[in-house]
Every structure is written in structure tokens, then in C-alpha cells.
Design a protein around this motif. Structure first.
Motif, PDB file in Angstrom:
ATOM      1  N   ASN A 130      -3.969  -7.165  -6.094  1.00 55.57           N
ATOM      2  CA  ASN A 130      -2.982  -6.361  -5.368  1.00 55.57           C
ATOM      3  C   ASN A 130      -3.648  -5.238  -4.583  1.00 55.57           C
ATOM      4  O   ASN A 130      -3.264  -4.937  -3.451  1.00 55.57           O
ATOM      5  CB  ASN A 130      -1.947  -5.791  -6.342  1.00 55.57           C
ATOM      6  CG  ASN A 130      -1.076  -6.892  -6.921  1.00 55.57           C
ATOM      7  OD1 ASN A 130      -0.995  -7.993  -6.355  1.00 55.57           O
ATOM      8  ND2 ASN A 130      -0.448  -6.619  -8.042  1.00 55.57           N
ATOM      9  N   GLN A 131      -4.651  -4.616  -5.199  1.00 55.17           N
ATOM     10  CA  GLN A 131      -5.370  -3.534  -4.528  1.00 55.17           C
ATOM     11  C   GLN A 131      -6.075  -4.074  -3.288  1.00 55.17           C
ATOM     12  O   GLN A 131      -6.003  -3.474  -2.202  1.00 55.17           O
ATOM     13  CB  GLN A 131      -6.378  -2.918  -5.514  1.00 55.17           C
ATOM     14  CG  GLN A 131      -7.188  -1.761  -4.936  1.00 55.17           C
ATOM     15  CD  GLN A 131      -6.295  -0.639  -4.423  1.00 55.17           C
ATOM     16  OE1 GLN A 131      -5.218  -0.390  -4.979  1.00 55.17           O
ATOM     17  NE2 GLN A 131      -6.706   0.024  -3.349  1.00 55.17           N
ATOM     18  N   PRO A 190      -3.840  -6.596 -10.877  1.00 51.56           N
ATOM     19  CA  PRO A 190      -3.955  -5.337 -10.121  1.00 51.56           C
ATOM     20  C   PRO A 190      -5.098  -5.362  -9.107  1.00 51.56           C
ATOM     21  O   PRO A 190      -4.962  -4.823  -8.009  1.00 51.56           O
ATOM     22  CB  PRO A 190      -4.230  -4.288 -11.198  1.00 51.56           C
ATOM     23  CG  PRO A 190      -3.884  -4.912 -12.500  1.00 51.56           C
ATOM     24  CD  PRO A 190      -3.952  -6.384 -12.331  1.00 51.56           C
ATOM     25  N   GLU A 191      -6.192  -6.028  -9.489  1.00 51.21           N
ATOM     26  CA  GLU A 191      -7.351  -6.036  -8.605  1.00 51.21           C
ATOM     27  C   GLU A 191      -6.996  -6.746  -7.296  1.00 51.21           C
ATOM     28  O   GLU A 191      -7.306  -6.274  -6.202  1.00 51.21           O
ATOM     29  CB  GLU A 191      -8.504  -6.753  -9.311  1.00 51.21           C
ATOM     30  CG  GLU A 191      -9.878  -6.394  -8.777  1.00 51.21           C
ATOM     31  CD  GLU A 191     -10.927  -7.339  -9.372  1.00 51.21           C
ATOM     32  OE1 GLU A 191     -11.882  -7.665  -8.648  1.00 51.21           O
ATOM     33  OE2 GLU A 191     -10.761  -7.758 -10.541  1.00 51.21           O
ATOM     34  N   ALA A 247      -3.595  -4.662  -0.576  1.00 45.89           N
ATOM     35  CA  ALA A 247      -3.140  -3.410   0.012  1.00 45.89           C
ATOM     36  C   ALA A 247      -4.162  -2.898   1.017  1.00 45.89           C
ATOM     37  O   ALA A 247      -3.813  -2.447   2.117  1.00 45.89           O
ATOM     38  CB  ALA A 247      -2.886  -2.377  -1.086  1.00 45.89           C
ATOM     39  N   GLU A 248      -5.447  -2.998   0.663  1.00 48.23           N
ATOM     40  CA  GLU A 248      -6.487  -2.511   1.573  1.00 48.23           C
ATOM     41  C   GLU A 248      -6.549  -3.356   2.837  1.00 48.23           C
ATOM     42  O   GLU A 248      -6.712  -2.833   3.945  1.00 48.23           O
ATOM     43  CB  GLU A 248      -7.841  -2.509   0.856  1.00 48.23           C
ATOM     44  CG  GLU A 248      -7.983  -1.326  -0.096  1.00 48.23           C
ATOM     45  CD  GLU A 248      -9.156  -1.485  -1.055  1.00 48.23           C
ATOM     46  OE1 GLU A 248     -10.020  -2.353  -0.809  1.00 48.23           O
ATOM     47  OE2 GLU A 248      -9.183  -0.741  -2.061  1.00 48.23           O
ATOM     48  N   SER A 280       0.833  -1.198   0.000  1.00 49.45           N
ATOM     49  CA  SER A 280       0.000   0.000   0.000  1.00 49.45           C
ATOM     50  C   SER A 280       0.868   1.248   0.000  1.00 49.45           C
ATOM     51  O   SER A 280       1.778   1.371   0.814  1.00 49.45           O
ATOM     52  CB  SER A 280      -0.904   0.002   1.232  1.00 49.45           C
ATOM     53  OG  SER A 280      -1.380   1.310   1.464  1.00 49.45           O
TER      54      SER A 280
END
Lengths: 327, 537, 291
Positions: free
Chosen positions: B484-485, B481-482, B488-489, B348
Motif C-alpha cells: 500500500n505504501q 502495508p508495504e 501511495a508513493e 496517499s
């Protein structure tokens, strides 16, 4: 008859020593921690992996049963398999032996002539400035903790001047099926500093011993007689005094050789010399119990054997000394 | 003790003595100097190759060196993204079925062809055959139900439950060659006679914990190495590695201590470094009601203060990561606020480590009911990670500034782990690495659940249902990417609660001499000849 | 006996080295006692240490407003203060362990001589067993078994050293026990404990006493070696030995002061103890006077 009882006494003594030491070492390492954490990768292993590994090594058993299993294996000549290297523990020790042996031998080859020479000269010139210097230097040298001496040798011999390598064994050559450093120039170069670290306290010890021996012999009638006869001081020193003080010197050399095996623990660790001493310290840190036990047993046996050899030598060289079973 | 044993012990003693005196070892003398081979690549490594069995233990000590001989289906690049290895492509057929297409014309060192059957053998050997203590790789394949091979270059793997990370798992597994019959044992492999892989180097010789010699595999499928032979020397003492490199005894030395970098550079060798894909952290026991060594200032035991997130935040805020990174790691480290260095997939951008704020930390502590602070014992391993024991003392210095008296206590790694497992510690320093962010979160932060295999490293027994749900959701998303996002959250949510205090990501540092042109670093930290490019032409 | 010891202490030291080492030893003891007062920093108090000032060379002025006379170590501890505090640990550990070892060894040796028979055999077997291995190895095994800590080190050193005293005490007590005054005591039917503690022990003490200073020197070196190997004192309370060890890893980088100064202090301490010990031994032992 006497000889036999002495030998059995010695064996019994050695045997007791090994039993006592193995028991203490065994319990000691057991109480320190579980070696499994060095074997499985704690970062990826599951608790189940850890439990299974513990069982596989027999470490879940009560300590007394583990000890009995160990004893049983040792009697059939098997110290177990190293937890870390997965090789027979005793083989590992033997593989590291040439490194330690050559280190100790080279150190003694330096220490014996130097120490004896210094002692003879100091003893001859008793009370002079030279004598007092030798005496004080020897007390000082014996006061230097071996690890600090080793570090200072690295500081001066390797870091400040760059003359010698600061550690490691260098290249080796094969002889008698083992790898030795002293057969290559590079290996000898690597030997200089660690061997000096082991030799310096021994030079001091031998010098003191031969000094007091020289003084004693010089005061004896036969030396006075030689002097009165007009023999040169040099001849007296080399042909009469030296042989007369050789017995205690050889004794101390034998004993100290065993001591070197123990002090090699410190010196080898500092110079990363891959010998038996370093193996012992590394294995203690890694809780590699089979290797610790094999190494300790080996050092103890070597030490006892050396002591026995020294006594034997005594008996052969000096007819006044009789081996006695009461030690 | 029976008399028979006594005699046998006596025989043993004699044997030992005779060995000591060199009577037994009397093979013919053959003194021969080692020919200096200029084309040989000489590497001093900290990784002591302990066994030749590539499936024995999942430790960098083994895998780093064995990666020359054996290969994996999938590789990770320097950004930890997956890339083809022995498999050229892979795709999920359904939630529980994966298809791997294998590379053509790959041959093992003994000339036999690499096929789907070898992949099957590898999985079976790890999953079914290997006995403890060799079990480090089992968790990667324990979820595999069936393996089938529609054709020799296609493997279809069926799992019991969805395993979206399966390709990643195969980036850790070395593929072995199926022998004519049965399964190879660790003992067989340790003899060195059957170390046969597909890798760019073939096995030459090995002496345990000391040396490994390799020779170039001239029929390698990929780019051929520039070095005809490679010799690894195991040098565990960092100072000795530095010395060997600066005197030119070796061309490459790994795990250079950060404090030696400057003086090493002065003497000629160059340095490559990269932030490691790993984190060192402080972990709290948040489950027990009272903790050993945790007392008020007068020495009376108190209720577990770490159950209160305010206390954890206060301690995190009072930790001076600058000293750790700049002084203890001599600049070769990155202050950490999450599990991987910022920028790697799944991290993040909102989480950064700032300087300590003692005033706010003190007020947080007061709000939590500890205006005067308290006493604790901060435990940690010594000599396991760069800067470990020193960090304990530096952290104690920081925490003392907000009234928390931390007594540092360092022990050898296995002793530390034994004591932690026995519940003797309240708060401790730890470290972990993993193939990806989710692997670390899965083990370190997720609630402990043996069934699901989560929280294996969550020794503090931190539980957060919201985080668990978020992580499970993220893990179900396909690589990209989805995902990874989402990771991160989930990280942000967990770190707001501070179940651990991330301290630093230390750097892997490799030094190399004049014969080397460049050394390509990898965050996983292995030391290989493949990463070493020769100088000149 | 008392008079002899006093006469030794009063006797003029011969030569400058002797004077110097006596002076040095006195200084060491005074420094150790006064350490909390004179040390600019308490190296055991994390609040007084500034991590940002780690590895400062000698002569740097720190945030505490005082001079780092001998520099700081890798964690920001003032080396001079570390030496002063480490001196305390080294001295306390070695003096306590030597005193306890002497007491235990003497009692064991005298008991062995007095009781004879199986007591003698049992004790002397143990002593022989121990003396057949190098002291450092015994201490090593002991500390591994006992675990780390200052109290454990003391215990390990006692275990490593008592046997030396026991052997000497036994041989002296044996010759003492055959002297006429002991026969008299026995004939007077004095209680055994009284004979041992009032007659045998005091008369066997002298040779063992001469051993103590040298053994204290040994103990300092042993403690330092164990701490150096990472088996001794806790990391945040360095003794002289572990202070040297902390500096070992910095030696190659040219930060010589971290290990050099504690090492020099350690060397000076052991050397002065040894010189004084030699002197005491020589004055008390008539045979070695000639040498």
C-alpha cells in the motif's frame, strides 16, 4: 378488381415505407456510434475484448453487407437479438406492447366522449361565451408541448397534491397471457396522469372537429325540418346531429390512435411507463439497433394498418366514399 | 428484390398487423391479482439485469443482482480488504502457483456438492469457452496456465507469469456448477432453468430489464437471510425510483440522485451513503501533435498544449471541485486528488484536493506560453455517471476564469466512446472503478502496452517510465502495508505530473423505507438483499 | 394577393384574446431581438455564470449585482436570461426551417403538378411515404441520423415538414394549371421556368402561406420536443425546450422554477403563434369564415 389493386397498392406503399425507413434508420444508427461500448464494460475490457465483440456482432462488416444480412433475417421474421438485453428484438417489442396499448386506449376512452360532448355543446351554442371558451381552450391545449403538459401534470397531480404517483406502471394483473395495469386499482391509479397527458390534446382536437361538424349539420335542411317538426333540441342533437358527425370523428380517433403510438415516445419517457415508446428512446440512446429497427417497423406497420382500417371503415359507413387507389 | 421476398414481406406485414390487433395472443384468461406478501423484500434498482449468464459481461448491471445466486471464492469487505468466500484461505506456493482451500459442506441449489472441479469449470468456461461479445471476465483468468485439484477441497492454480493479484481477481468471478456434460451457453442460462449457484438466494423468475424474483436458499452455508423472498424491480428513471420509495411501493431504492435526498428524507425514507471506490476525472490527450478543437483565441489550430505538464497543472489548479461536489452532487461526493477516496488501502494521505487557485493557475499558464489562454472542446458522456454533463459545464465555468475557453460537448455514452476511439476528442471527462488502487493505476495511468496489459484506459497515451517502474515494483509486493505504501508513493509521483485531473468520488446513495432497519453500504456499489436488515425484532 | 394580406393585417382583431396574442407575439419577437441588450446575463458565457449560485430561488440577488428574477438553474444560469436567449434559438430554428420547408415543399408540389408523369409519381410517392408516419417520428429519425447541433435541427425540421406543403401546393397547382390563363401562357410558348415561377407558383402560394404560421408553431414544439429528449441543441446553449428538460430532474425536489418558467414561455409562444396563425388562415380562406 378495384379492391385488389387498392390492397396491393397499399401493401406496396407500406413495403416501400418500411424499406426506406429501415435503410435510413440503419445508416443513422450506424453513423452515430459503436454499440459495443454499451455491451462490454469499458472500465475493465481490453482493446482486444472490444475488437472481438465488434467482430462477433458483425459490426466490422461494411454497412451495406450488414444491411443485407439484416434484410435477409427480417424476411425470415427475425429482427436479430438485442445487443443490450440478449433477447429477440421483436419479442421485446411485443412484450412492451400491452403497456402502450392500454395507455393509448384509456387516453382515447377519455378523449372521445369528452371531446365530442364539448364540441356538440359548443356547436349548438355557437357564438356564445361557452363556444368561444371551448374554441380558445382547444387552441391553447393544442399549443402545449406534450412534454411540458406531462411535467405540469406531475407537478400538480403528484408533487404538489400527492394524489397520483409520478411515474411507473404500478402493479399489473395477467390477462390473455400479458400483464395489464388497468385490471388493478393500483395500476389504474398509475394510469391517470400519463393517460391525461395523452388525452388532453386529443380532447381539444375532437372538440374542434365535432363543433364544426355540428355547426354544418345544424344548418342543413333536415335539421331545420326536425326543428320545425317540434322535436326537442336534445333529441335532435343525439339522434340526428351526432350520427351525422360521427364519420369524421371516428376517422380522427383512428388516426390519432396511431399518432398516440408516436407521442407515447415523449409521454412514456417522462412517466417512465415501460411501453414501446420508451423502448424506442432507450434503444436509440443505447444504439441497440435491432430493437430500434423492430420498434420503428412495428410503429410504421401499426400506423399504416390503422390508416387502412380507417379508410375501410369510411367505405363501409359512408357509401359516397369509394376507396381509390390514388391516395 | 425478388417477387418471393416481396410476398414473404407481405406475409410478415400481415403477421405484424394481426399481432397488433391481438389475434395471435389468445391464451386463456387468467386474471389474478398479485398477493401482497408482507415478508417479501421489494427493491427498486437502477441495475437492469440484462442476462442470467454470470460470465457474460463484467458490468454492475449484471453482477449486482446475480451476486444473490452465485458466489465468489474471495470477498472484499467495506474497506476493500480481502476476506474468505467460497475459499476459506489461500497462499502462494511459489511466484506462479497459488493454493486455494475451499469451504466444506457447501451445496449448490440443486443439491450437488461444491468442489474444486466447479472452480476448474468456471475458469475453463471463462477462459476457453465463452465467445465474444462476452469477454469482460477473460482478463482475470487469461494468465492461468493450469488448474489442478490435489483433493476435492483444494485448488492449485498455475499462472504463466507472477500474478500477485490473483486472489483479488477471484473476488470478481462467480463460481458455477459443472453440468453433467459440456458447457452451458448464454442462451441456456437465459431460459432461467439452470441458474444454479451456491448463493443465499435461489432463482425464481426473471423478465429481462424489468424484474427478478428470488427465494431464500434455506440450506445456505452462511448466515441465512431474513427475507423469504426478494423481488427486484428495474426502474431506470431516478425520479421514478424516488417516487416508488416515497410512496412505499418498494422498501429499498438504489442510486438515489443526491439532489432528491433532502425531499426524500422529509417524506420518511432514510438514506445510507458511502464514497464509491471509483473516480471521475478529466483526461488529456498528451500524444498527438495537434488536437481537434484546440485553437488559440483567434481560432487558429495550435500545437498540443497538454504535452506541457504546466498546462495540465494549471487546469487542475483552476478546477473548482467544490462546485462539483457541493452543488452538482449536492454534497454526496468527495473532492478527488487521487484514484480512490482517501483512507482506502493504497491511497496517499499527502494528496488532498484544495480550493481552486486561479492566480497561480494563470501564472503557470503564462509560464507555459499561454498568457491569454486558449480554446478547447471538453467532451464527456451524458447520463452515465452522477453529475457528468453538468460537470462539463461547471468545469468550463472554472477554466474560463484563467482564460481557457472550454466548449462543453456531451453525448450518450456509446457515442462518446465511439468518438473518443476515433480520435475526435482532445480532452474529456471519464470515470472508472476497480477492485483496488493498483488495478486503476494499472489501467488508467501506466503507459499503454498491450503485451503487459497496462494502460487499457490510458486513452491519452501518457507515458512515464519512472511511474511504470514504481507501479511494477509495487504490484510485485505481497498484499499488505508495504504494498500500500509503495502504491501511495507511485500515485504521488504520477499526480505531480497530472496526467489526469481527478474530480470527485461520487457517493452511492441508497434509500430505504420503514420495514428496513439498516442498510450496510459497500464501496463497490452493488445493491443486494444481503445488505438489507429488517426493522424490529 | 398582397392587398388581401394587407387587409388582414390591418383588420381590427376580433376579441381581447386576439389582441392579446398579437401583442404577446410582438413582445416575444422584440424580446428575442433585444435579448443580448436586455438580458442581465449572457447564459452562454461561462465567465458570467457563478456555479456557486446554482438553483437559487426566484428573487435572489447574484454576484453579478443583478436580481435572479426567475431564479437560476442547476448550473447557475439566470433563468430569465436563459429564456430570452432560448427564445432566439427557438424562433430562429422554427422560422428558418418553416420558410425553407415551405419553399422546398412549394417547388416540389408545383413541379409535380406541372410536369406530371414520373416526376409527379416520384415526388408524391415520397410525400405519401412521409405523411404516412407521424411528423414527430420523422423528425426523430432525421435528428438521430444527422446528429446533434442547431443546423442539424433545422435540417431535421425541414425534412419533417416539407411534405405537408408539397401536398397542398400540388393540389392547388393542379386546379390552377387547368385554368384558361395557363393555357394562354402555354400557347404563348413562354419558357417553362417562367410559367412556373411567374404564374403557377405565385398563384399557388396563398393556401400554403396560410399554413406557415401554424407550421412555425409546430416547428417550435418539435424543436422543443427533440431538445427535451436530449437529441437537439448543444448542452451549453439551451433552447426553450432543453431549458425545460434541464429542469425536469429538479422538479421532484421542489425546485419548480427551473422548468416552470421556460415552459410557460414556450407555451405562451406557441399559443400566440397558433392564435395569430388561426386568424390569418381564417381571414385568407373564405370557406372557413363560416365556421
Amino acid at each position: 378488381m378495384g379492391m385488389i389493386s387498392v390492397v396491393t397498392g397499399r401493401f406496396l406503399q407500406a413495403f416501400l415505407l418500411l424499406i426506406a425507413m429501415s435503410l435510413i434508420g440503419f445508416i443513422g444508427i450506424h453513423s452515430v456510434g459503436n454499440p459495443v461500448f454499451n455491451i462490454v464494460n469499458i472500465e475493465t475490457a481490453t482493446p482486444e475484448d472490444i475488437r472481438r465483440a465488434t467482430v462477433a456482432l458483425g459490426l466490422d462488416q461494411p454497412i451495406w453487407r450488414q444491411y443485407l444480412v439484416f434484410l435477409d433475417n427480417v424476411v425470415s421474421g427475425n429482427f436479430g437479438t438485442s445487443y443490450i438485453y440478449h433477447l429477440p428484438a421483436f419479442e421485446l417489442v411485443i412484450a412492451k406492447l400491452p403497456a402502450t396499448l392500454e395507455l393509448a386506449s384509456v387516453a382515447m376512452l377519455i378523449a372521445a366522449p369528452f371531446g365530442t360532448g364539448l364540441g356538440l355543446i359548443a356547436g349548438r351554442r355557437r357564438g356564445t361565451l361557452l363556444d368561444r371558451t371551448v374554441l380558445r381552450a382547444s387552441v391553447s391545449a393544442l399549443s402545449i408541448p406534450s412534454f411540458w403538459l406531462a411535467m405540469m401534470l406531475i407537478l400538480v397531480g403528484a408533487i404538489l397534491t400527492g394524489w397520483f404517483p409520478s411515474g411507473g406502471r404500478g402493479s399489473t394483473a395477467s390477462f390473455l397471457g400479458q400483464d395489464w395495469s388497468f385490471l388493478t386499482a393500483n395500476g389504474l391509479w398509475h394510469l391517470v396522469l400519463p393517460a391525461s397527458a395523452l388525452a388532453i390534446p386529443n380532447i381539444a382536437l375532437i372538440a374542434r372537429l365535432s363543433r364544426s361538424g355540428t355547426i354544418e349539420v345544424e344548418n342543413l335542411d333536415h335539421t331545420r325540418f326536425c326543428r320545425a317538426k317540434g322535436l326537442s333540441p336534445r333529441r335532435i342533437l343525439l339522434r340526428h346531429t351526432l350520427p351525422n358527425i360521427s364519420v369524421p370523428i371516428v376517422t380522427i380517433i383512428g388516426l390519432q390512435f396511431g399518432g398516440m403510438l408516436a407521442f407515447a415516445v415523449v409521454v412514456e419517457s417522462i412517466f417512465s411507463w415501460p411501453g414501446v415508446g420508451k423502448l424506442l428512446i432507450d434503444s436509440i440512446q443505447l444504439l441497440d439497433r435491432p430493437v430500434v429497427m423492430a420498434t420503428l417497423t412495428f410503429i410504421a406497420v401499426a400506423f399504416v394498418a390503422l390508416n387502412a382500417l380507417v379508410d375501410l371503415f369510411h367505405a363501409v359507413l359512408d357509401p359516397r366514399v369509394r376507396l381509390s387507389s390514388q391516395r | 428484390m425478388k417477387l418471393g421476398n416481396l410476398i414473404r414481406a407481405g406475409v410478415l406485414c400481415t403477421l405484424l398487423m394481426s399481432i397488433f390487433l391481438g389475434i395471435v395472443s389468445s391464451t386463456p384468461a387468467q386474471a389474478q391479482g398479485q398477493a401482497e406478501d408482507q415478508a417479501e423484500l421489494r427493491i427498486a434498482t437502477s441495475y437492469k439485469l440484462m442476462t442470467l449468464d454470470p460470465h457474460f459481461a463484467n458490468l454492475n448491471e449484471n453482477t449486482s443482482l446475480l451476486s444473490h445466486i452465485y458466489e465468489r471464492l474471495v470477498y472484499q469487505d467495506e474497506k476493500l480488504e480481502l476476506k474468505p468466500g467460497l475459499a476459506t484461505s489461500w497462499r502462494p506456493l511459489s511466484d506462479t502457483r497459488w493454493e486455494f482451500k475451499l469451504r466444506e459442506n457447501v451445496r449448490f441449489h440443486d443439491g450437488s456438492e461444491f468442489t474444486a472441479d466447479d472452480v476448474g469449470y468456471t475458469i475453463e468456461r471463462i477462459r476457453d469457452v465463452l465467445k465474444p461479445p462476452s469477454g469482460g471476465f477473460r482478463s482475470y483468468v487469461s494468465g492461468i496456465k493450469a488448474i489442478s485439484a490435489p483433493d476435492p477441497l483444494t485448488v492449485v492454480i498455475q499462472t504463466n507469469a507472477p500474478v500477485p493479484n490473483l486472489p483479488l481477481f477471484f473476488s470478481s468471478i462467480f463460481v458455477m456448477n459443472r453440468p453433467s456434460e459440456g458447457y452451458q451457453t448464454t442462451e441456456d442460462l437465459n431460459t432461467g432453468r439452470s441458474s444454479i449457484g451456491t448463493g443465499p438466494y435461489r432463482f425464481e423468475s426473471w423478465s429481462s430489464g424489468e424484474r427478478l424474483r428470488l427465494a431464500r436458499n434455506d440450506s445456505y452455508w452462511g448466515d441465512k437471510s431474513a427475507w423469504p423472498t426478494v423481488s427486484f424491480r428495474v426502474v431506470e428513471n431516478p425520479a421514478a425510483r424516488v417516487a416508488a420509495l416515497s410512496t412505499g411501493e418498494v422498501d429499498v431504492a438504489d442510486a438515489i440522485p443526491a439532489r432528491d435526498v433532502a425531499s426524500l428524507k422529509e417524506r420518511g425514507p432514510r438514506i445510507a451513503n458511502i464514497g464509491a471506490a471509483r473516480v471521475n476525472f478529466v483526461q488529456f490527450d498528451v500524444s498527438r501533435d495537434t488536437l481537434p478543437g484546440v485553437t488559440d483565441k483567434s481560432g487558429k489550430p495550435i500545437a498540443n498544449p497538454f504535452k506541457n505538464p504546466l498546462v495540465r497543472r494549471a487546469l487542475a489548479m483552476a478546477t473548482d471541485r467544490g462546485v462539483l461536489v457541493d452543488k452538482i452532487l449536492a454534497g454526496y461526493g468527495t473532492a478527488a486528488a487521487q484514484v480512490f477516496p482517501n483512507g482506502l488501502p493504497g491511497t496517499s494521505g499527502n494528496l488532498t484536493a484544495g480550493p481552486p487557485n486561479y492566480d497561480e493557475a494563470r501564472s503557470l499558464l503564462a509560464r507555459a506560453g499561454f498568457p491569454d489562454g486558449f480554446n478547447l472542446v471538453l467532451a464527456g458522456p451524458a447520463g452515465r455517471y452522477p453529475g457528468d454533463a453538468e460537470s462539463l459545464q461547471a468545469i468550463a465555468q472554472s477554466w474560463a476564469r484563467i482564460g481557457v475557453n472550454a466548449q462543453p460537448s456531451a453525448a450518450p455514452f456509446s457515442v462518446f466512446n465511439s468518438k473518443r476511439a476515433a480520435g475526435e476528442y482532445a480532452v474529456w471527462y471519464g470515470g472508472t472503478s476497480g477492485e483496488a488502487v493498483d488495478v486503476i493505476l494499472h489501467a488508467l495511468v501506466a503507459s499503454p502496452d498491450p503485451e503487459r496489459g497496462t494502460g487499457a484506459l490510458n486513452f491519452g497515451k501518457y507515458q512515464n517510465a519512472a511511474f511504470d517502474a514504481m507501479l511494477a515494483k509495487a504490484e510485485g509486493i505481497k498484499e499488505g502495508p508495504e504494498r500500500n505504501q509503495a502504491l501511495a508513493e507511485a500515485t504521488e509521483l504520477a499526480m505531480a505530473d497530472q496526467p489526469i485531473i481527478p474530480l470527485y468520488h461520487f457517493h452511492h446513495i441508497v434509500g430505504f423505507g420503514p420495514r428496513i432497519g439498516s442498510y450496510v453500504m459497500h464501496p463497490r456499489g452493488w445493491t443486494t438483499a444481503m445488505q438489507t436488515l429488517p426493522a424490529g425484532e | 394577393m398582397k392587398a388581401r394580406i394587407l387587409s388582414v393585417l390591418k383588420k381590427r382583431p376580433h376579441g381581447p384574446v386576439m389582441t392579446l396574442s398579437k401583442l404577446l407575439l410582438t413582445t416575444y419577437i422584440l424580446l428575442a431581438v433585444a435579448a443580448p441588450v436586455i438580458a442581465p446575463q449572457n447564459p452562454y458565457d461561462p465567465l458570467q455564470i457563478y456555479g456557486w449560485e446554482a438553483s437559487s430561488p426566484p428573487g435572489t440577488t447574484g454576484s453579478g449585482g443583478y436580481l435572479y428574477l426567475l431564479g437560476t438553474d442547476g448550473l447557475g444560469r439566470d433563468i430569465a436570461s436563459t429564456i430570452l436567449y432560448g427564445l432566439r434559438i427557438s424562433l430562429v430554428v422554427s422560422i428558418i426551417s418553416s420558410a425553407a420547408a415551405a419553399l422546398i415543399g412549394l417547388t416540389a408540389g408545383v413541379s409535380a403538378a406541372w410536369f406530371g408523369k414520373w416526376v409527379d409519381v416520384a415526388i408524391m410517392r415520397l410525400v405519401d411515404l412521409q405523411l404516412s408516419l407521424p411528423t414527430i417520428l420523422i423528425a426523430l429519425i432525421a435528428i438521430v441520423t444527422l446528429g446533434p447541433g442547431v443546423d442539424r435541427i433545422i435540417l431535421a425540421l425541414i425534412i419533417a415538414q416539407w411534405a405537408t406543403y408539397a401536398r397542398i401546393a400540388r393540389s392547388v397547382a393542379l386546379s390552377e394549371a387547368n385554368k384558361p390563363y395557363m393555357d394562354a401562357a402555354r400557347l404563348m410558348r413562354l419558357p417553362t421556368s417562367r410559367i412556373i415561377f411567374r404564374h403557377l407558383l405565385p398563384n399557388s402560394i396563398a393556401p400554403a402561406l396560410t399554413l406557415i404560421p401554424i407550421e412555425v408553431g409546430h416547428a417550435v414544439a418539435l424543436e422543443a420536443t427533440l431538445s427535451f429528449l436530449g437529441l437537439g441543441v448543444p448542452i451549453d446553449k439551451p433552447s426553450l425546450g432543453s431549458a425545460v428538460a434541464n429542469g425536469f430532474q429538479y422538479l421532484l425536489t421542489g425546485q419548480y422554477w427551473i422548468s416552470l418558467f421556460p415552459g410557460l414561455a414556450l407555451f405562451g409562444l406557441i399559443a400566440s403563434i397558433n392564435f395569430v396563425g388561426e386568424d390569418v388562415r381564417r381571414s385568407l380562406d373564405p370557406r372557413s369564415k363560416s365556421l
